[in-house]
Structure formats: structure tokens, C-alpha cells
Design an enzyme around this catalytic site. Structure first.
Site, PDB file in Angstrom:
ATOM      1  N   GLY A  46       0.855  -1.178   0.000  1.00  0.00           N
ATOM      2  CA  GLY A  46       0.000   0.000   0.000  1.00  0.00           C
ATOM      3  C   GLY A  46       0.888   1.223   0.000  1.00  0.00           C
ATOM      4  O   GLY A  46       1.753   1.359   0.870  1.00  0.00           O
ATOM      5  N   ALA A  47       0.711   2.090  -0.988  1.00  0.00           N
ATOM      6  CA  ALA A  47       1.638   3.205  -1.168  1.00  0.00           C
ATOM      7  C   ALA A  47       1.782   4.041   0.094  1.00  0.00           C
ATOM      8  O   ALA A  47       2.891   4.374   0.524  1.00  0.00           O
ATOM      9  CB  ALA A  47       1.178   4.081  -2.337  1.00  0.00           C
ATOM     10  N   ASN A 179       0.856   8.961  -8.491  1.00  0.00           N
ATOM     11  CA  ASN A 179       0.575   7.517  -8.538  1.00  0.00           C
ATOM     12  C   ASN A 179      -0.566   7.184  -9.494  1.00  0.00           C
ATOM     13  O   ASN A 179      -1.592   6.626  -9.094  1.00  0.00           O
ATOM     14  CB  ASN A 179       0.264   7.000  -7.130  1.00  0.00           C
ATOM     15  CG  ASN A 179       1.471   6.376  -6.452  1.00  0.00           C
ATOM     16  OD1 ASN A 179       2.342   5.813  -7.109  1.00  0.00           O
ATOM     17  ND2 ASN A 179       1.529   6.483  -5.141  1.00  0.00           N
ATOM     18  N   ARG A 181      -2.735   5.198 -11.689  1.00  0.00           N
ATOM     19  CA  ARG A 181      -3.038   3.780 -11.886  1.00  0.00           C
ATOM     20  C   ARG A 181      -4.295   3.674 -12.751  1.00  0.00           C
ATOM     21  O   ARG A 181      -5.404   3.628 -12.236  1.00  0.00           O
ATOM     22  CB  ARG A 181      -3.249   3.077 -10.540  1.00  0.00           C
ATOM     23  CG  ARG A 181      -2.067   3.130  -9.594  1.00  0.00           C
ATOM     24  CD  ARG A 181      -0.929   2.237 -10.076  1.00  0.00           C
ATOM     25  NE  ARG A 181       0.141   2.169  -9.094  1.00  0.00           N
ATOM     26  CZ  ARG A 181       1.198   2.973  -9.081  1.00  0.00           C
ATOM     27  NH1 ARG A 181       1.321   3.905 -10.031  1.00  0.00           N
ATOM     28  NH2 ARG A 181       2.135   2.856  -8.157  1.00  0.00           N
ATOM     29  N   GLY A 239      13.298   8.204 -13.324  1.00  0.00           N
ATOM     30  CA  GLY A 239      13.788   6.837 -13.389  1.00  0.00           C
ATOM     31  C   GLY A 239      15.269   6.743 -13.100  1.00  0.00           C
ATOM     32  O   GLY A 239      15.781   7.355 -12.157  1.00  0.00           O
ATOM     33  N   GLY A 242      17.468  10.016 -12.568  1.00  0.00           N
ATOM     34  CA  GLY A 242      17.490  10.811 -11.345  1.00  0.00           C
ATOM     35  C   GLY A 242      16.175  11.531 -11.115  1.00  0.00           C
ATOM     36  O   GLY A 242      15.098  10.994 -11.402  1.00  0.00           O
ATOM     37  N   ALA A 284       9.726   1.270  -4.909  1.00  0.00           N
ATOM     38  CA  ALA A 284      10.796   2.268  -4.941  1.00  0.00           C
ATOM     39  C   ALA A 284      10.256   3.689  -4.900  1.00  0.00           C
ATOM     40  O   ALA A 284      10.853   4.565  -4.264  1.00  0.00           O
ATOM     41  CB  ALA A 284      11.664   2.062  -6.176  1.00  0.00           C
ATOM     42  N   GLY A 285       9.136   3.937  -5.574  1.00  0.00           N
ATOM     43  CA  GLY A 285       8.572   5.283  -5.563  1.00  0.00           C
ATOM     44  C   GLY A 285       8.121   5.705  -4.181  1.00  0.00           C
ATOM     45  O   GLY A 285       8.318   6.858  -3.770  1.00  0.00           O
ATOM     46  N   ASP A 286       7.518   4.787  -3.444  1.00  0.00           N
ATOM     47  CA  ASP A 286       7.094   5.096  -2.076  1.00  0.00           C
ATOM     48  C   ASP A 286       8.307   5.361  -1.190  1.00  0.00           C
ATOM     49  O   ASP A 286       8.301   6.271  -0.357  1.00  0.00           O
ATOM     50  CB  ASP A 286       6.284   3.937  -1.492  1.00  0.00           C
ATOM     51  CG  ASP A 286       5.091   3.565  -2.348  1.00  0.00           C
ATOM     52  OD1 ASP A 286       4.540   4.467  -3.003  1.00  0.00           O
ATOM     53  OD2 ASP A 286       4.718   2.378  -2.355  1.00  0.00           O
TER      54      ASP A 286
END
Length: 372
Positions: A46-47, A179, A181, A239, A242, A284-286
Site C-alpha cells: 500500500g503506497a 501515482n 493507476r 527513473g 534521477g 521504490a517510488g514510495d
């Protein structure tokens, strides 16, 4: 204020409150199609709760607000998230709706072989609304972290996010991760437009360059900033290249009105990503958002905020799941303080977060950081 955007009052009960749905995640025992995987291991995902767990593990007062079913999966989620040190006292139980779950393959989300099977329709979290989520659970924080995933869950969830990002005298700094989706939005919904509107109402926005192109047809960081002039800080994730941060020269966060105080000038900071031996490209984004928010709470420079984001992301990229223990703060601070050349030589592999200060090599050759 020493940073590009001021966080809320230090006397708040929580440093960061994260609102959103957490689900039980089933991870495959081996690579392959979901149809071919014989068994799965249980984890959490869960983000927003990912961000809360990472911040708590990094020593901050983090609180997760959400709804889960009155079922065993809900019990597991609350217990597992609390075990990271997150305050779960505001999590509500819904006796009439289940806790969401999902299954995924081991493949990278960016590949065509990646599969995710969600079982979250009608979940307890999708019933969150302005009527059943007490605002006192959300606003007593220095930062309130939200994502576009919550907005996609239901019309009531969207109403809640619109209310929280609207003008109010007591609102904390609003952090918003776009985010995008597409599969979560209902037929007929204008998901991209909704996300753009919510992002314009926030003080700090995270958005990937790829998702901005997919959602809004925007190419490049400058075009994204042109479409989002209102946030005091806009973080464009690029990505493996950077991240670029646009910091408006304004003294304080806005009131939440998208028409107020448009940016007239920016400080633009670009920070290269690290080379990472990726185990699984999930979470990774979270983790990046958690690292950036952690450094924001500490009022570090923009460059250091991004570097802490990259390091938190690298910690997750080098493990199979969405969550892991972050590097010790002293270790992370030492890596963040490296000069540009030494930063560019870093290469992080599995177990690197256990490396102590003696494991940092400042020689001219490419270096790896692994456990000692």
C-alpha cells in the site's frame, strides 16, 4: 524557514500522517505467470502505509490512517504496520467490507510479463469518506501525505481528498504522490484530470516523468512544471536518470486554492540517481517519497532531500518486497555528503544498508557498497 517549503508546527502529534488503503500482498514463490506459480508468501503493500513504515523505521513519528475489514487480513495489516513503529490508532475496522488483497508476479512492473491481480473492489478502504474519517486524525501533523490511488478507489474517497486539499486555516503541508493507476479508475471517470486538479492543490508533489506523459501527454520536466505551477515544490522523478525538483521562491505553503500564488520563479535542482543492482522494482517510488519527506522534516537542502530519496529507493530496490529497513541515519548522511564524483561512483547491491562507515570507498574507481 530554511528549506524551499515550510512544514507544519513542530508541536503536532505526528511528523507525517499517511492516508490510504493498505492490502495484504501475496508474493510468488518463483518467477513465472500467475497461472504457473504454485505458492505465495504473505506480505503487506500500500503506497501510503509503505511511506509511513519507512518514515517510522527512519525515526520519525509516522501515523497511518485507513480502513480495514474486521477479518484476519485486517488484523495482520494493522499488526505488521504497527511493528514498524507506525501509529495505527486511527485505523477503523469495517464489519461489512473485506480487507483488500492482491497477488503479483516476480517480474518488473515495467515489463510486459508483470501481472497483478487485485481483489479490492468493495473493500473497507474504498468506503472512506469525509463523513467517516475524523479530521482530527489527519490534521494534527507536520505533513499530510496523500496519493492519487486513494482518489481512484471510490467517489467517496475522492470527496475526502478534495476536502483535505481544499483551503483551510489548520491544514498541514500537503504532500501528494500522483501515482497514476489507470486500471483503478471507473469507466467514465476523468482520472487524469482529477489527478491534475489534486496535484495543483498540494504543496509538495511527486510525479514520474513517464506517468505524466501517460496521464497528461506532457513530455519533460519543464512541461510538467508549466502544467503544475502552484505547488511550492514539484519533484519530477526521471527513473534511472534521477530527479528534478522545482522549488518556488515563496515563503510559505499555500491555502490549497489552485488559483492562488502561482509560481513566478523557481530554483531548479537535478540530482542523478544511483546505480543499483535491482532485485525487485517494487515500492521504490514510495521509498523515494519517504526519503525526501524525511529530509524535508530535517530541513536539509533540496539536493540532500533528493539524495535521501534515492538512498531509500535503493534500499527497497535491493530486496524482494515493498518494504525494508532503511540505512542508518548516520550512514545515509555520510553517503549524502559525498561530492558529486563520489556520488556518481556509488553502486549499491543487496545488503548495502548494513554496510558501516568503513565500507565507503572514496577512490577514483567505481565502488560498490555491500555489508562488511
Amino acid at each position: 524557514m530554511s528549506g524551499p517549503v515550510a512544514v507544519g508546527r513542530a508541536a503536532a502529534t505526528a511528523d507525517v500522517v499517511c492516508l490510504g488503503e493498505s492490502m495484504v500482498t501475496f508474493l510468488p514463490s518463483q518467477p513465472g505467470r500467475l497461472a504457473d506459480v504454485p505458492s505465495f508468501g504473505r506480505a503487506i503493500g500500500g503506497a501510503e502505509s509503505n511511506v509511513a513504515c519507512a518514515l517510522a523505521a527512519a525515526g520519525h513519528r509516522a501515523k497511518w490512517v485507513g480502513r480495514v475489514g474486521a477479518d484476519g487480513f485486517g488484523d495482520h495489516l494493522v499488526d505488521a504496520i504497527a511493528a514498524y513503529g507506525v501509529d495505527t490508532s486511527a485505523v477503523r475496522r469495517d464489519p461489512g467490507r473485506p480487507t483488500g488483497i492482491y497477488f503479483r508476479t516476480a517480474a518488473d512492473r515495467a515489463t510486459g510479463t508483470h501481472e497483478v491481480a487485485y481483489y479490492r473492489a468493495g473493500s473497507a478502504a474504498s468506503a472512506m469518506s469525509p463523513e467517516n474519517v475524523p479530521y482530527e486524525d489527519l490534521l494534527d501533523a507536520r505533513i499530510l501525505h496523500l496519493t492519487g490511488i486513494t482518489a481512484a478507489l471510490s467517489a467517496d474517497c475522492l470527496s475526502l481528498l478534495r476536502s483535505l486539499t481544499g483551503p483551510r486555516p489548520d491544514r498541514p503541508l500537503i504532500s501528494f504522490d500522483v501515482n497514476h493507476r489507470p486500471h483503478l479508475w471507473r469507466a467514465g471517470d476523468e482520472g487524469p484530470g482529477v489527478l491534475l486538479d489534486l496535484a495543483r492543490r498540494a504543496d509538495l508533489v511527486f510525479v514520474g516523468e513517464d506517468e505524466a506523459e501517460e496521464a497528461w501527454g506532457l513530455r519533460g520536466a519543464d512541461a510538467i512544471r508549466e502544467a503544475l505551477p502552484e505547488p511550492a515544490v514539484l519533484v519530477v522523478k526521471q527513473g534511472s536518470e534521477g530527479a528534478t525538483v522545482f522549488s518556488a521562491r515563496r515563503p510559505e505553503p499555500r491555502t490549497g486554492d489552485p488559483g492562488s500564488a502561482p509560481a513566478t520563479s523557481d530554483t531548479v535542482t537535478t540530482v542523478p540517481a544511483l546505480r543499483v543492482d535491482v532485485v525487485a522494482a517494487v515500492g521504490a517510488g514510495d521509498a523515494f517519497a519517504a526519503g525526501f519527506l524525511s529530509a524535508t522534516l530535517r530541513e536539509l537542502s533540496v539536493r540532500d532531500r533528493v539524495r535521501h530519496g534515492h538512498l531509500m529507493a535503493a534500499a527497497v530496490l535491493t530486496v524482494p518486497g515493498d518494504l525494508t529497513d532503511p540505512p542508518a541515519r548516520a550512514h545515509a548522511d555520510e553517503l549524502v555528503a559525498l561530492d558529486d564524483a563520489a556520488w556518481g561512483r556509488l553502486r549499491l547491491g543487496p545488503g548495502w544498508t548494513a554496510a558501516d562507515r568503513a565500507g565507503i570507498d572514496r577512490s577514483p574507481a567505481p565502488q560498490e557498497v555491500h555489508p562488511t
